[in-house]
Enzyme design. Structure first.
Site, PDB file in Angstrom:
ATOM      1  N   GLY A  86       0.805  -1.218   0.000  1.00 52.78           N
ATOM      2  CA  GLY A  86       0.000   0.000   0.000  1.00 52.78           C
ATOM      3  C   GLY A  86       0.837   1.267   0.000  1.00 52.78           C
ATOM      4  O   GLY A  86       0.496   2.255  -0.656  1.00 52.78           O
ATOM      5  N   HIS A  87       1.957   1.247   0.724  1.00 47.47           N
ATOM      6  CA  HIS A  87       2.826   2.428   0.785  1.00 47.47           C
ATOM      7  C   HIS A  87       3.474   2.689  -0.573  1.00 47.47           C
ATOM      8  O   HIS A  87       3.674   3.837  -0.975  1.00 47.47           O
ATOM      9  CB  HIS A  87       3.898   2.236   1.850  1.00 47.47           C
ATOM     10  CG  HIS A  87       3.354   1.785   3.173  1.00 47.47           C
ATOM     11  ND1 HIS A  87       2.297   2.414   3.779  1.00 47.47           N
ATOM     12  CD2 HIS A  87       3.686   0.745   3.975  1.00 47.47           C
ATOM     13  CE1 HIS A  87       2.022   1.786   4.920  1.00 47.47           C
ATOM     14  NE2 HIS A  87       2.844   0.770   5.053  1.00 47.47           N
ATOM     15  N   CYS A  88       3.805   1.602  -1.285  1.00 52.35           N
ATOM     16  CA  CYS A  88       4.382   1.729  -2.628  1.00 52.35           C
ATOM     17  C   CYS A  88       3.351   2.328  -3.587  1.00 52.35           C
ATOM     18  O   CYS A  88       3.678   3.172  -4.425  1.00 52.35           O
ATOM     19  CB  CYS A  88       4.855   0.373  -3.143  1.00 52.35           C
ATOM     20  SG  CYS A  88       6.078  -0.444  -2.083  1.00 52.35           S
TER      21      CYS A  88
END
Length: 532
Positions: A86-88
């Site tokens: 999700g952070h990517c």
């Protein structure tokens, strides 16, 4: 000439002619083959170069083209990512925007990305252990890349790269240059020095070299002085928030200039998001006060104004952070502080100086006066840490793995007649879930032991002053005796490994617990890990 002699000469001549013709043919064949080889090599080289595809101006890198990419682009920022992360996904548009900005400027600096789930060997080569991991390769050097340490917005990425590849300070010679710098930057610093070789200017340049994520410029131009109403040598920080600009007032030393910039480069109140998290945890201010409040609340702005008013008195001492308690991604942060959505608005304070220590105000009021009083007590060292604890379950000792909470921890763990092995876990932690069946088997193995207790504690809901937990799962052994010893378990997470550890009295697979002097960078990483 005799007929026989003429025939021999004619035959020799024909042989010579044939030999000459054959050599010529072979030479042509050799030349043709050589040309074909050269053509093939050129074609392969072009094809190889063409393999470095681009997606939204970002180079798509693999092990097969990584070295070539470094040779072609000596200054290369590389993101190691996982498609499911999700952070990517949140970083992707900003990363692409930064790549486009640099490309549009004609910069030689490029951005690339590696799918670390596919290119596992390449990721392993560079010590990738989490996503996203971003590394900067300068001068084509691949042995010791620099870890990217700034924010996750396009402007932050571009600014960091420019500081890494260009001069620490840019010289401005026209008003338009200064205006462009300020317009293009969230935060920019300009040193106004009539003598660019003065001691003050040199101290300014040293300060600029120490900060990666903010552009620094210097000028002696009268028109720029006039445009920004600067009458004497000084340093001005321009920003797109709060008061808009800050002027340095004091002795021009590297240390004081750094303190000035770091104290003014962030908003009085900064919202906690994935993009701002690196700035929050990577900054020099390690004491953070957090206001949990839904943006949709009818009195949101009124409470924000009170919070901001209190922040003015603690600039450079305490970082004031706002967290939208309605955002799903923020629920883990609420959980970390023992809060539920319905309990917001709420105020909490945490310090990362040596350990993650939390504080809770006595009053629930969110006013500038109450927040100021709370922060003043903290800065004076008059606050006691706030330690969370669940109630003791009625059946806490009825199962092979005993259930510990803050209220019964000391009594059970520091019983001088017992050897207690504890798993500190988080309910949402994937590694903890994988460990559960093994830990339960260990509890079953020792359930009838007279002196061994296998236990667990939910560290998201319970806190102990004697034990600081930074990541999950954390495994600690408390051997019998009056010394209150603590041994960290560092062995294999298998039933056999745990058994050997217990049977050896904590010697096989164990190490003395750290003396609470963890590396601050590790602590910051743990914070991000816990919060995300």
């Amino acid at each position: 000439m005799p007929a026989e002699s003429r025939e021999r000469r004619s035959f020799t001549s024909r042989c010579s002619s044939l030999r000459s013709s054959h050599i010529s043919t072979r030479t042509e064949e050799y030349s043709t083959v050589t040309m074909l080889k050269l053509l093939l090599l050129c074609t392969l080289a072009v094809a190889s170069r063409a393999e470095i595809a681009e997606e939204e101006d970002v180079l798509v890198l693999k092990k097969s083209n990584f070295d070539e990419a470094l040779a072609a682009h000596p200054n290369l920022l590389v993101e190691f990512y996982a498609p499911w992360c999700g952070h990517c996904k949140a970083l992707a548009p900003e990363y692409a925007k930064a790549a486009g900005m640099l490309k549009a400027e004609g910069s030689a600096v490029r951005l690339g990305k590696v799918d670390a789930t596919e290119e596992t060997e390449l990721a392993q080569d560079y010590g990738v252990r989490g996503y996203p991991t971003i590394k900067f390769y300068k001068g084509g050097e691949k042995e010791s890349p620099k870890e990217y340490s700034a924010g996750r917005q396009a402007e932050d990425i571009v600014s960091w790269l420019k500081k890494r590849t260009g001069p620490a300070v840019t010289t401005l010679s026209a008003v338009t240059e200064a205006e462009s710098l300020i317009a293009d930057s969230e935060v920019a610093v300009i040193g106004f020095f009539k003598d660019l070789n003065s001691d003050g200017a040199k101290a300014y340049e040293k300060a600029a070299e120490a900060i990666d994520d903010i552009p620094f410029a210097i000028t002696s131009d009268d028109a720029i002085y006039s445009k920004f109403e600067v009458s004497k040598d000084s340093v001005v920080l321009f920003k797109k928030f709060d008061e808009g600009r800050n002027t340095f007032d004091g002795e021009l030393t590297k240390e004081k200039l750094l303190a000035f910039v770091k104290g003014n480069q962030l908003p009085l109140v900064i919202e906690f998001t994935e993009q701002t998290a690196p700035k929050i945890f990577g900054g020099d201010i390690k004491s953070h006060i957090l206001m949990f409040l839904p943006k949709a609340a009818s009195d949101f702005q009124a409470k924000m104004d009170q919070f901001k008013k209190a922040a003015e008195g603690f600039k450079g001492q305490i970082l004031f952070i706002f967290i939208d308690s309605d955002v799903d991604d923020n629920q883990r942060i609420l959980e970390f502080f023992g809060l539920k959505k319905e309990e917001c608005p709420a105020i909490r304070l945490i310090t990362l100086e040596d350990e993650m220590t939390k504080y809770k105000p006595e009053s629930d009021a969110i006013t500038a006066e109450s927040i100021t009083a709370f922060c003043t007590l903290f800065t004076e060292g008059k606050l006691k840490p706030h330690l969370m604890s669940q109630d003791i379950p009625e059946d806490w000792d009825k199962t092979p793995v005993k259930v510990l909470v803050g209220k019964n921890f000391e009594e059970v763990v520091f019983d001088s007649s017992k050897n207690v092995f504890v798993e500190f876990y988080a309910p949402w932690c994937g590694h903890c879930k994988q460990l559960t069946p093994i830990w339960e088997k260990l509890g079953e193995k020792y359930k009838d032991s007279a002196d061994v207790i296998v236990a667990k504690m939910d560290s998201t809901a319970n806190e102990i002053e004697a034990v600081k937990v930074h990541s999950f799962p954390t495994l600690k052994f408390f051997p019998a005796g009056d010394e209150r010893k603590v041994i960290d378990y560092n062995g294999e997470r298998t039933l056999e490994g745990f058994t050997k550890f217990l049977e050896s009295g904590g010697k096989e697979g164990g190490a003395p617990a750290a003396d609470d002097e963890d590396d601050l960078d590790d602590l910051e990483a743990d914070c991000c890990h816990l919060f995300f």
